[in-house]
Design a protein around this motif. Structure first.
Motif, PDB file in Angstrom:
ATOM      1  N   ALA A  47       0.828  -1.210   0.000  1.00  0.00           N
ATOM      2  CA  ALA A  47       0.000   0.000   0.000  1.00  0.00           C
ATOM      3  C   ALA A  47       0.859   1.255   0.000  1.00  0.00           C
ATOM      4  O   ALA A  47       2.020   1.237   0.417  1.00  0.00           O
ATOM      5  CB  ALA A  47      -0.916   0.000   1.221  1.00  0.00           C
ATOM      6  N   SER A 123       2.623   2.581  10.277  1.00  0.00           N
ATOM      7  CA  SER A 123       1.383   3.202   9.809  1.00  0.00           C
ATOM      8  C   SER A 123       0.230   2.327  10.295  1.00  0.00           C
ATOM      9  O   SER A 123       0.438   1.154  10.630  1.00  0.00           O
ATOM     10  CB  SER A 123       1.376   3.341   8.282  1.00  0.00           C
ATOM     11  N   PRO A 124      -0.984   2.871  10.363  1.00  0.00           N
ATOM     12  CA  PRO A 124      -2.095   2.096  10.932  1.00  0.00           C
ATOM     13  C   PRO A 124      -2.310   0.745  10.249  1.00  0.00           C
ATOM     14  O   PRO A 124      -2.654  -0.234  10.910  1.00  0.00           O
ATOM     15  CB  PRO A 124      -3.301   3.029  10.727  1.00  0.00           C
ATOM     16  N   SER A 125      -2.103   0.687   8.941  1.00  0.00           N
ATOM     17  CA  SER A 125      -2.386  -0.551   8.217  1.00  0.00           C
ATOM     18  C   SER A 125      -1.286  -1.595   8.352  1.00  0.00           C
ATOM     19  O   SER A 125      -1.517  -2.773   8.084  1.00  0.00           O
ATOM     20  CB  SER A 125      -2.612  -0.242   6.736  1.00  0.00           C
ATOM     21  N   THR A 126      -0.078  -1.198   8.766  1.00  0.00           N
ATOM     22  CA  THR A 126       1.040  -2.145   8.797  1.00  0.00           C
ATOM     23  C   THR A 126       1.613  -2.391  10.191  1.00  0.00           C
ATOM     24  O   THR A 126       2.463  -3.263  10.353  1.00  0.00           O
ATOM     25  CB  THR A 126       2.189  -1.651   7.896  1.00  0.00           C
TER      26      THR A 126
END
Length: 207
Positions: A47, A123-126
């Motif tokens: 991403a 990061s929030p997604s990782t």
């Protein structure tokens, strides 16, 4: 990989997905317009990152470049592919640091296999992946001496250092008044330089 939000997902899920070889992945990756990780036969598109994430990463690369100049260590940015040979993972850490001669994957001369230090900007997604499964994979790299996690939304750097018994010791630097020190590099960077131009979502996290 099927997405259950779409009609017919159950039917699609029932169709076995062909597993790729490492050679096939590397060939596809050379031609792809975006970067993908590879693990156990599957490719996973990576991403994009936020402005704050990229700001922290570029700050670190710039600060490290000047401090490592003249030393037998150099940085590689997130375009540099890493192969965790013991597990088969191919990935792109935010920053790799190699001290001494870089070693390359036998299947691909553009892929490094012997990092001394790895830095991931969270990061929030990782974050869960970087702290968990990905770190467990990185631990299989015999060359790796320290793993650094850097927050993108508060002044926080966490340093995991490999001990003689194979365990990992965690220390943290918080706030903007001190410095963060890399143990394997004997390099320190003021926290204000790491987080320069970063807009924290919660202003109270500056201290």
């Amino acid at each position: 990989m099927a997405n259950d939000k779409y009609a017919g997902a159950d039917v699609v899920s029932a169709i076995p997905k062909r597993q790729l070889s490492e050679e096939e992945y590397l060939e596809l990756e050379r031609l792809a317009p975006h970067k993908s990780e590879f693990y156990r036969g599957d490719m996973f598109a990576m991403a994009g990152a936020s402005r704050e994430h990229n700001t922290v990463k570029e700050n670190l690369i710039g600060e490290l470049y000047g401090r490592l100049k003249g030393l037998p260590c150099r940085t590689y940015s997130s375009d540099q592919r890493l192969h965790v040979d013991p597990t088969g993972l191919y990935t792109y850490p935010d920053i790799l640091i190699v001290c001494g001669e870089p070693q390359y994957d036998a299947k691909d001369r553009d892929t490094i296999t012997n990092p001394t230090a790895i830095i991931e900007v969270l990061s929030p997604s990782t974050e869960k992946y970087d702290r968990g499964a990905k770190f467990r994979q990185y631990q299989q790299l015999a060359s790796l001496k320290e793993y650094i996690l850097v927050s993108h939304d508060e002044p926080l750097c966490e340093r995991f250092v490999r001990q003689d018994d194979g365990s990992w010791n965690l220390t943290s630097a918080t706030g903007l008044t001190g410095s963060f020190t890399f143990q394997s590099l004997a390099v320190s960077i003021p926290m204000t330089d790491i987080f320069r131009d970063v807009e924290f979502s919660d202003p109270t996290r500056k201290n």
